[in-house]
Design a protein around this motif. Structure first.
Motif, PDB file in Angstrom:
ATOM      1  N   SER A 447      46.015 -22.465  37.234  1.00  0.00           N
ATOM      2  CA  SER A 447      45.154 -21.718  38.148  1.00  0.00           C
ATOM      3  C   SER A 447      45.929 -20.616  38.861  1.00  0.00           C
ATOM      4  O   SER A 447      47.168 -20.658  38.975  1.00  0.00           O
ATOM      5  CB  SER A 447      44.557 -22.674  39.191  1.00  0.00           C
ATOM      6  OG  SER A 447      45.604 -23.269  39.966  1.00  0.00           O
ATOM      7  N   GLY A 448      45.209 -19.621  39.377  1.00  0.00           N
ATOM      8  CA  GLY A 448      45.788 -18.568  40.194  1.00  0.00           C
ATOM      9  C   GLY A 448      46.732 -17.643  39.467  1.00  0.00           C
ATOM     10  O   GLY A 448      47.637 -17.069  40.081  1.00  0.00           O
ATOM     11  N   LEU A 449      46.569 -17.461  38.168  1.00  0.00           N
ATOM     12  CA  LEU A 449      47.464 -16.605  37.394  1.00  0.00           C
ATOM     13  C   LEU A 449      46.985 -15.163  37.398  1.00  0.00           C
ATOM     14  O   LEU A 449      45.780 -14.891  37.472  1.00  0.00           O
ATOM     15  CB  LEU A 449      47.555 -17.097  35.947  1.00  0.00           C
ATOM     16  CG  LEU A 449      48.019 -18.548  35.721  1.00  0.00           C
ATOM     17  CD1 LEU A 449      48.026 -18.854  34.231  1.00  0.00           C
ATOM     18  CD2 LEU A 449      49.391 -18.789  36.331  1.00  0.00           C
ATOM     19  N   SER A 450      47.932 -14.242  37.279  1.00  0.00           N
ATOM     20  CA  SER A 450      47.567 -12.844  37.072  1.00  0.00           C
ATOM     21  C   SER A 450      47.230 -12.644  35.602  1.00  0.00           C
ATOM     22  O   SER A 450      47.522 -13.506  34.759  1.00  0.00           O
ATOM     23  CB  SER A 450      48.731 -11.921  37.466  1.00  0.00           C
ATOM     24  OG  SER A 450      49.821 -12.108  36.573  1.00  0.00           O
ATOM     25  N   GLN A 454      48.773 -14.777  32.518  1.00  0.00           N
ATOM     26  CA  GLN A 454      47.841 -15.512  31.644  1.00  0.00           C
ATOM     27  C   GLN A 454      48.199 -15.337  30.172  1.00  0.00           C
ATOM     28  O   GLN A 454      48.019 -16.240  29.361  1.00  0.00           O
ATOM     29  CB  GLN A 454      46.410 -15.041  31.897  1.00  0.00           C
ATOM     30  CG  GLN A 454      45.348 -15.857  31.167  1.00  0.00           C
ATOM     31  CD  GLN A 454      43.999 -15.188  31.226  1.00  0.00           C
ATOM     32  OE1 GLN A 454      43.915 -13.971  31.121  1.00  0.00           O
ATOM     33  NE2 GLN A 454      42.961 -15.987  31.410  1.00  0.00           N
ATOM     34  N   GLY A 468      38.359 -23.842  38.227  1.00  0.00           N
ATOM     35  CA  GLY A 468      39.342 -22.996  38.877  1.00  0.00           C
ATOM     36  C   GLY A 468      40.604 -23.710  39.300  1.00  0.00           C
ATOM     37  O   GLY A 468      41.637 -23.074  39.532  1.00  0.00           O
ATOM     38  N   THR A 472      42.655 -20.203  34.695  1.00  0.00           N
ATOM     39  CA  THR A 472      42.349 -18.865  35.209  1.00  0.00           C
ATOM     40  C   THR A 472      41.701 -18.077  34.086  1.00  0.00           C
ATOM     41  O   THR A 472      42.355 -17.792  33.065  1.00  0.00           O
ATOM     42  CB  THR A 472      43.621 -18.141  35.673  1.00  0.00           C
ATOM     43  OG1 THR A 472      44.283 -18.923  36.660  1.00  0.00           O
ATOM     44  CG2 THR A 472      43.267 -16.777  36.258  1.00  0.00           C
ATOM     45  N   TYR A 473      40.439 -17.761  34.209  1.00  0.00           N
ATOM     46  CA  TYR A 473      39.760 -16.949  33.210  1.00  0.00           C
ATOM     47  C   TYR A 473      39.047 -15.807  33.918  1.00  0.00           C
ATOM     48  O   TYR A 473      38.492 -15.969  35.011  1.00  0.00           O
ATOM     49  CB  TYR A 473      38.756 -17.784  32.409  1.00  0.00           C
ATOM     50  CG  TYR A 473      39.438 -18.721  31.414  1.00  0.00           C
ATOM     51  CD1 TYR A 473      39.929 -18.229  30.210  1.00  0.00           C
ATOM     52  CD2 TYR A 473      39.604 -20.067  31.709  1.00  0.00           C
ATOM     53  CE1 TYR A 473      40.572 -19.075  29.308  1.00  0.00           C
ATOM     54  CE2 TYR A 473      40.248 -20.919  30.824  1.00  0.00           C
ATOM     55  CZ  TYR A 473      40.729 -20.408  29.620  1.00  0.00           C
ATOM     56  OH  TYR A 473      41.382 -21.238  28.738  1.00  0.00           O
ATOM     57  N   PHE A 474      39.091 -14.636  33.281  1.00  0.00           N
ATOM     58  CA  PHE A 474      38.452 -13.446  33.837  1.00  0.00           C
ATOM     59  C   PHE A 474      37.198 -13.142  33.031  1.00  0.00           C
ATOM     60  O   PHE A 474      37.042 -13.600  31.879  1.00  0.00           O
ATOM     61  CB  PHE A 474      39.416 -12.268  33.802  1.00  0.00           C
ATOM     62  CG  PHE A 474      40.658 -12.491  34.622  1.00  0.00           C
ATOM     63  CD1 PHE A 474      40.649 -12.278  35.994  1.00  0.00           C
ATOM     64  CD2 PHE A 474      41.837 -12.935  34.030  1.00  0.00           C
ATOM     65  CE1 PHE A 474      41.797 -12.487  36.760  1.00  0.00           C
ATOM     66  CE2 PHE A 474      42.978 -13.147  34.784  1.00  0.00           C
ATOM     67  CZ  PHE A 474      42.962 -12.930  36.148  1.00  0.00           C
TER      68      PHE A 474
END
Length: 487
Positions: A447-450, A454, A468, A472-474
């Motif tokens: 979690s909380g990755l840039s 990622q 979450g 970490t998914y965008f």
């Protein structure tokens, strides 16, 4: 008297009865069961030479002429494809071996070209692969025995020469079977001079030929039959000096061949059938009289005689019929006479209403072809065995049918169950298993990755949905899944 299939109850199990004759007498033909249960008989030799004629056995056992092929084929191969069409390849015409191939479409009763094989071939084998393609192996032409392979690709309607491997020896009069793991076992035969004890595997995934185990003795004109547990019965054949009355078993799990018990007669060029919903192997003909038959019972490892034909039938063809417990044998040669007659063989059956079950499901077991009113002992065996075998007694009704239900049977998803029925004269076997189970995992990379982090983060597979706190998914990202079979 010729019986219709609707009168099958009048055929005694273990015996042959006449059914509708073919319109054309033929030997050296080929038989294929269509997806609707009818049986297609193609080509062969008639009284005046090679044939392009075709007969169809209907569900009632009657035979009628179908659309003829464009060319004559005898001692060819025929395979029912996954889409229901039938491929006919090679064989001989009145002059020599041919490389011609044709496809029959039963929906419209029409033949169309399937191109040409790379080589002319007669006496080759054709094996339907799990992916729908057909492997063509060996055979001979103009005195030359082949060691080459070809692949028929139904989607392209064409053959492709296999350049990635050849057989360890040129082979004719060999046998080929599809194993459960998708490989093809090609075994025995003759190189034109010597009978062979060697075998080969065709690895469909690699497209390569690999050496297989040697038989205990050379066998040309043998049969190979895959049985219910995946083992292969390799029977009969000629060792170069005499016909064999022995059989061997290939066990894929152990990757070895062991010799089985003696057969009741010496046989070469016989027919071999795994009886559906029965699991015994029927061997017909190929003996000194050309008319005897015997059964191999794999769970007892014995051969025993069964009802023979009233006349010799070399070069006959056969296939299981749509009606439960019946097998067709058609045509052939009796001494100098080519036959148009056909026979139906009756056998007892045993089957479950499903192939796979969930734990707690009720297993319905039925069968036919048993003696009227007899008590049939039904044994349930686990594999691998964790509990003692269970035996139930089931009484056959007046028509020889049995029916029972077994509750609280399927408990372990990794277990296979074998059902074996024993009557006063007949026995039969079938199997079932549990529905396969699987875990569906998702990739949790933290979690909380840039976005940059990622890209290089390791994937931790998590059963169930990630959120979450785990990943970490965008927007626009794809979520990897992993399916893990647990049984």
């Amino acid at each position: 008297m010729i019986l219709a299939i609707s009168q099958q109850s009048r055929i005694t199990s273990g015996m042959w009865a006449p059914i509708g004759p073919m319109p054309v007498a033929r030997t050296g033909a080929c038989a294929a069961q269509l997806s609707d249960g009818r049986i297609l008989i193609t080509g062969g030799l008639g009284s005046s030479g090679a044939l392009n004629t075709v007969d169809l056995f209907d569900l009632d056992g009657s035979a009628s002429a179908a659309e003829p092929m464009s060319a004559a084929h005898s001692f060819h191969t025929c395979v029912t494809l996954q889409d229901g069409r039938v491929l006919v390849a090679g064989g001989s015409d009145d002059i020599a071996a041919t490389n011609l191939a044709e496809i029959y479409d039963p929906a419209v009763n029409r033949w169309s070209t399937a191109g040409q094989m790379e080589y002319t071939r007669s006496g080759h084998t054709a094996t339907l692969l799990k992916d729908g393609r057909v492997l063509i192996a060996g055979g001979e032409s103009q005195g030359s025995v082949r060691n080459t392979l070809e692949i028929f690709e139904p989607g392209k309607n064409s053959f492709r020469f296999l350049s990635t491997g050849v057989l360890s020896s040129a082979r004719k009069e060999h046998a080929a079977v599809l194993l459960r793991d998708g490989r093809v076992l090609i075994v025995g035969g003759s190189d034109g001079t010597n009978a062979l004890a060697s075998s080969d595997f065709f690895d469909t995934a690699a497209g390569a030929v690999l050496p297989g185990p040697d038989l205990a003795a050379p066998r040309a004109g043998l049969s190979a039959t895959v049985m219910l547990d995946g083992t292969v019965l390799i029977a009969g054949g000629n060792n170069g000096s005499e016909d064999a009355a022995t059989a061997e078993i290939y066990d894929p799990a152990a990757s070895q061949v062991v010799e089985s018990v003696r057969m009741t007669a010496r046989r070469r060029g016989h027919l071999a059938f795994l009886l559906p919903h029965n699991n015994q192997v029927l061997l017909v003909g190929g003996d000194a009289t050309g008319s005897s038959a015997e059964l191999y019972t794999p769970w007892r490892h014995v051969f025993q005689p069964t009802g023979g034909l009233e006349e010799a039938r070399s070069g006959a063809v056969g296939a299981a019929m749509a009606s439960d417990g019946l097998l067709l044998l058609a045509g052939g040669r009796s001494r100098s006479r080519v036959l148009e007659s056909s026979r139906a063989y009756r056998f007892a059956t045993l089957k479950t209403d499903q192939e796979y079950y969930d734990p707690g499901d009720v297993v319905a077991v039925t069968g036919s072809g048993w003696q009227s009113g007899e008590n049939v002992a039904l044994m349930v065996h686990e594999s691998p065995k964790r509990h003692a075998d269970r035996t139930l007694n089931v009484k056959a009704d007046a028509s020889g049918k049995i029916e029972t239900e077994i509750r609280q049977l399927i408990q372990d998803p990794a277990m296979a169950y074998y059902f074996t029925a024993q009557g006063s004269l007949w026995q039969a076997q079938t199997s079932s298993g549990s529905n396969p189970a699987a875990n569906l995992n998702q990739c949790a990379e933290g979690s909380g990755l840039s976005a940059l982090q990622q890209l290089t983060a390791p994937c931790n597979w998590v059963n169930g949905n990630v959120n979450g706190s785990k990943a970490t998914y965008f927007e626009g990202d794809s979520l990897p899944y992993q399916l893990v079979m647990t049984s």
